[in-house]
Design an enzyme around this catalytic site. Structure first.
Site, short mmCIF file in Angstrom:
data_model
loop_
_atom_site.label_atom_id
_atom_site.label_comp_id
_atom_site.label_asym_id
_atom_site.label_seq_id
_atom_site.Cartn_x
_atom_site.Cartn_y
_atom_site.Cartn_z
N HIS B 331 0.82 -1.21 0.00
CA HIS B 331 0.00 0.00 0.00
C HIS B 331 0.85 1.27 0.00
O HIS B 331 0.40 2.31 -0.48
CB HIS B 331 -0.94 0.02 1.21
CG HIS B 331 -2.11 -0.87 1.03
ND1 HIS B 331 -2.07 -2.20 1.36
CD2 HIS B 331 -3.35 -0.64 0.53
CE1 HIS B 331 -3.25 -2.74 1.07
NE2 HIS B 331 -4.04 -1.83 0.57
N GLY B 332 2.01 1.19 0.56
CA GLY B 332 2.83 2.40 0.57
C GLY B 332 4.09 2.21 1.37
O GLY B 332 4.18 1.31 2.20
#
Lengths: 382, 487
Positions: B331-332
């Site tokens: 996701h990041g």
């Protein structure tokens, strides 16, 4: 039903519902909150289009006054009608911080209301500077954006050529931008409507017969007809200062303001405000004023330019030559035979108790103005 | 700066109608022309959304097309492995450089700062290419599936390029499997009015979810977790977590709805990505309902290769934890995403073993429906707790928020809570209540979108008209970017 017909029916229904919902939300949710001063500061910033429509429906012989809060405070349409032999209806559509550059946005709707005469307030602000260094400028752009969003346009109105390039970048000149700007009021309007309706919270400002200057009664209200002729007035600050040595601030609390201070540093600061001074050269504000005059004259509408006086103490304090541009412009307009100029600015029969502060007329001032202006009006329209 | 995405008016006024007309009308129903047109318009969309990063997409496309063809054509295991490795290393390399390099350098500097008081390495400040995590996973699955002999390579480069770049799902999914997409485009693209109306319904649903719900509750979540004041107020923290949970679902599922709806208009059916996730009654159930295309991707290409559930308890724990940690990191590039993955990994493990404990099993057998409600409540408490971790990157805000969430050192003060929240409160509260009601009932209606699509045209038009009008008037003045654009 065929599938294509179903699709067409779905789409058409959707569009109709959107139009209906928009109408309902605009009229029932947003407009009341704009009128009652909950959002956007002054109800009058939103009432003029409805005002022009009301006038066109209700009056066969209207006379309309436009200008700033100084015109709003001095033009008592009811008293003038009582004193006039013309049989005309007199309407006051002035609002605070008005400038020709702003008012030109409304010009087509003003003309559509079919007035016999339009009385335009003249003063230093008619020629004041529009510059982003000026404190009120953002308010001007916001106000113009607001007016534009109230009547979104698909085809370009002719006043657009008078909008400066810098402003054109900031203003919502595309249709969807205009709709979007208007819709930005939705959230706050819904929130406050829920609060007023369901929490039984009182409206922030009184919209009754002797209401607050920030509030405008709705067109459906029985107070509206009186209001559009003679709007709610500011309190008499000057009389309060003289009586108590205090001023009531926006929170309702008094603070010390002896008359010496009021006519001293307070006045000196006020006089420096660019809004109360002409720029001294021809500018877009002046161009817009000429545009308004030309549009009215070319539509066979009589035009009267009225120079409304300030508190004489302020006028005495002006530096020599500071308002020369105003004087020169007024004398130039006087030479135009198509319009009537009535300049009361420098008349010396206006004592300071004709004013409720440094710029706005008190009740005495209103009555004096009525006595002076009615005959001039009658000369034009009778 | 936003050039073109699903919340810009230009997408609906110009881009989507242009694609529809060019693809469906001007290509005379010839499949090859249709795919070519879709590819051109997809590249245009990506270029307008992400500029020169389009080169990375083209590199990925060319490489995976070549690797897929070579793997498929060869029976030599060495050659097949070499091409697979090339594809994986290049794809993960590009993803690693653009998404994680600065994060790795920052982490290294953090450690260095702790021990030596100096920062050793400069970061590069690379801009994350839009949608890189999505299209990388998508094209990687293509080569892996061919390597596993689960599918044949695409016959046409044009088809494959269109699969990799198909604009509706390019930026934020759903992650479509190559086999699925091939079936969708193997015949000339066609559209009937039922599909068209379904597409429109999905787009309208998406716009409403994004602008009316997600963006409004976002204002509240942001005011709580960005300003970081009064973090000891339990009510405020719970409200913030609830708002963010609703925001991320409505934001992400809105994107998916618009993507699927846009694809429908072009005659392509994309897979569903969500099934009322907040109705889940267990962590496992949640992952069957949330971001389905990612969770199945992680299951097929990470969890099972790591050992899955058939190689003993320890292996399963390892596989689950690794999958969820990497899923979080996907996701990041931030430690809060890793922590979010860890929390979900632990929840899955606890649930996996907990449900086999006899007294828990008996409890849920005896309590029946009440047990399901309890299970739902506990699941959702942890899901929203995890969302809070997902939302808050700043650990000086995250740690006190986590403590307060479970009442540790917290207090409840309604007045204080009201004072902290933004000006628009009643409306947001109504939106939250409405969302909960609709989310709860949409499963029973067989999915609100499907229910609406089947209504009489006048009912459909009325409901859509009301939804669009409310959205137009009640959206916040500022529209936020889709959250998953960052991933």
């Amino acid at each position: 039903m065929g599938e294509n017909k179903e699709l067409a029916l779905s789409t058409i229904t959707c569009i109709i519902v959107i139009l209906l919902c928009s109408q309902i939300i605009d009229e029932q949710i947003i407009k009341p909150r704009l009128y009652d001063g909950t959002i956007n500061q002054l109800g009058r910033y939103s009432f003029t289009y409805d005002g022009y429509e009301y006038i066109s429906e209700e009056s066969d012989f209207p006379v309309i006054a436009i200008g700033t809060s100084r015109m709003r405070e001095i033009f008592d349409g009811i008293s003038i009608a009582e004193n006039s032999s013309s049989g005309a209806d007199f309407f006051n559509l002035a609002y605070g911080m008005d400038l020709p550059y702003i008012r030109m946005i409304e010009i087509d709707y003003l003309i559509d209301s079919n007035p016999a005469l339009v009385i335009i307030e003249m003063g230093p602000s008619s020629f004041s500077k529009l510059d982003d260094s000026v404190w009120h400028y953002n308010r001007t752009i916001d106000f113009m954006s607001h007016l534009i969003s109230m009547k979104p346009f698909l085809t370009e109105p002719d006043w657009l050529e008078y909008i400066s390039d810098a402003d054109a970048d900031k203003l919502p000149l595309k249709y969807m931008e205009q709709k979007g700007h208007w819709a930005d009021y939705g959230q706050e309007s819904f929130e406050s409507t829920i609060e007023y309706e369901f929490n039984n919270t009182e409206l922030p400002y009184d919209c009754g017969r002797n209401g607050h200057v920030r509030c405008v009664p709705l067109t459906s209200s029985q107070d509206y007809d009186n209001y559009i002729r003679y709007p709610f007035q500011l309190p008499n600050v000057l009389a309060h200062v003289k009586a108590t040595g205090t001023i009531i601030n926006s929170n309702g609390n008094p603070y010390s303001m002896p008359l010496e201070k009021y006519y001293g540093p307070y006045l000196n600061k006020s006089i420096e405000n660019p809004y109360h001074n002409p720029e001294g050269v021809r500018n877009i504000n002046h161009d817009a004023l000429d545009f308004i005059i030309e549009k009215l004259v070319s539509n066979n509408i009589e035009v009267m330019l009225v120079g409304i006086p300030y508190n004489p103490v302020l006028l005495d304090r002006l530096e020599d030559g500071k308002w020369d541009y105003y004087n020169q412009s007024m004398s130039q307009y006087s030479e135009d035979s198509r319009i009537t100029v009535v300049d009361l600015m420098w008349e010396d029969d206006w004592p300071d108790d004709y004013f409720s502060d440094l710029a706005h007329a008190s009740r005495n001032g209103e009555l004096y103005f009525t006595s002076k202006i009615t005959s001039k009006i009658d000369e034009i329209i009778v | 700066m936003r050039f073109l995405d699903f919340v810009t008016i230009d997408y609906y006024l110009f881009f989507l109608p242009a694609v529809f007309i060019l693809t469906m009308w001007t290509t005379l129903g010839v499949r090859r022309y249709q795919i070519s047109m879709l590819l051109i318009m997809s590249y245009l969309f990506f270029w307008l959304a992400s500029g020169w990063h389009i080169i990375l997409l083209m590199i990925s496309t060319c490489l995976d097309w070549t690797a897929g063809s070579k793997i498929d054509a060869s029976e030599d295991d060495f050659v097949r492995k070499r091409w697979l490795r090339t594809s994986l290393i290049t794809n993960l390399g590009i993803l690693g450089i653009f998404k994680y390099l600065d994060f790795i350098l920052d982490s290294f500097n953090l450690i260095s700062l702790k021990f030596t008081d100096t920062v050793e390495l400069d970061t590069y400040g690379l801009l994350l290419p839009v949608g890189i995590s999505f299209y990388t996973f998508q094209t990687m699955s293509y080569t892996i599936d061919i390597y596993r002999k689960k599918m044949k390579s695409y016959d046409s480069f044009l088809d494959f390029a269109c699969y990799a770049a198909f604009f509706p799902q390019l930026v934020a999914g759903p992650i479509v499997r190559a086999d699925h997409f091939r079936k969708e485009i193997e015949r000339p693209l066609s559209i009937d009015s039922a599909k068209f109306r379904l597409g429109l319904t999905l787009i309208i649903y998406g716009i409403v979810k994004k602008l009316l719900i997600a963006d409004n509750v976002a204002v509240h979540a942001n005011s709580i977790f960005l300003e970081g004041e009064h973090l000891a107020n339990i009510g405020l923290i719970w409200w913030g977590a609830l708002c963010f949970g609703i925001q991320i679902y409505c934001d992400f599922s809105a994107y998916t709805d618009i993507a699927i709806g846009s694809a429908y208009l072009l005659g392509v059916k994309l897979p569903e990505n969500f099934k009322t996730p907040y109705a889940a009654t267990s962590p496992q159930d949640f992952w069957r309902r949330w971001h389905i295309s990612l969770s199945t991707w992680l299951r097929d290409y990470l969890y099972i290769p790591l050992g899955g559930s058939r190689n003993g308890a320890n292996r399963m724990i390892f596989a689950l934890l690794m999958t969820m940690l990497l899923g979080g990191l996907w996701h990041g590039a931030s430690w809060n995403f890793v922590l979010w993955g860890l929390v979900h990994g632990l929840l899955l493990i606890v649930h996996r073993f907990g449900k086999d404990i006899s007294f828990i099993d008996s409890f849920f057998n005896i309590t029946g429906r009440l047990g399901i409600v309890i299970s739902w409540f506990i699941t959702q408490v942890f899901v929203f707790f995890a969302w809070m971790i997902f939302r808050v990157e700043d650990k000086s805000i995250l740690i006190p928020s986590m403590k307060t969430f479970f009442g540790y050192g917290g207090h409840f003060d309604f007045e204080e809570m009201l004072n902290c929240l933004p000006e628009i409160k009643l409306l947001t509260a109504m939106i939250v209540v409405l969302f909960i009601l609709l989310h709860g009932t949409s499963g029973k209606l067989g999915g609100g979108k499907m229910w609406l699509t089947r209504r009489h045209p006048i009912i459909w038009g009325t409901i859509c008209g009301v939804m669009l009008s409310l959205t137009f008037y009640l959206r916040p003045a500022e529209t936020a970017d889709f959250i998953y654009f960052r991933f």
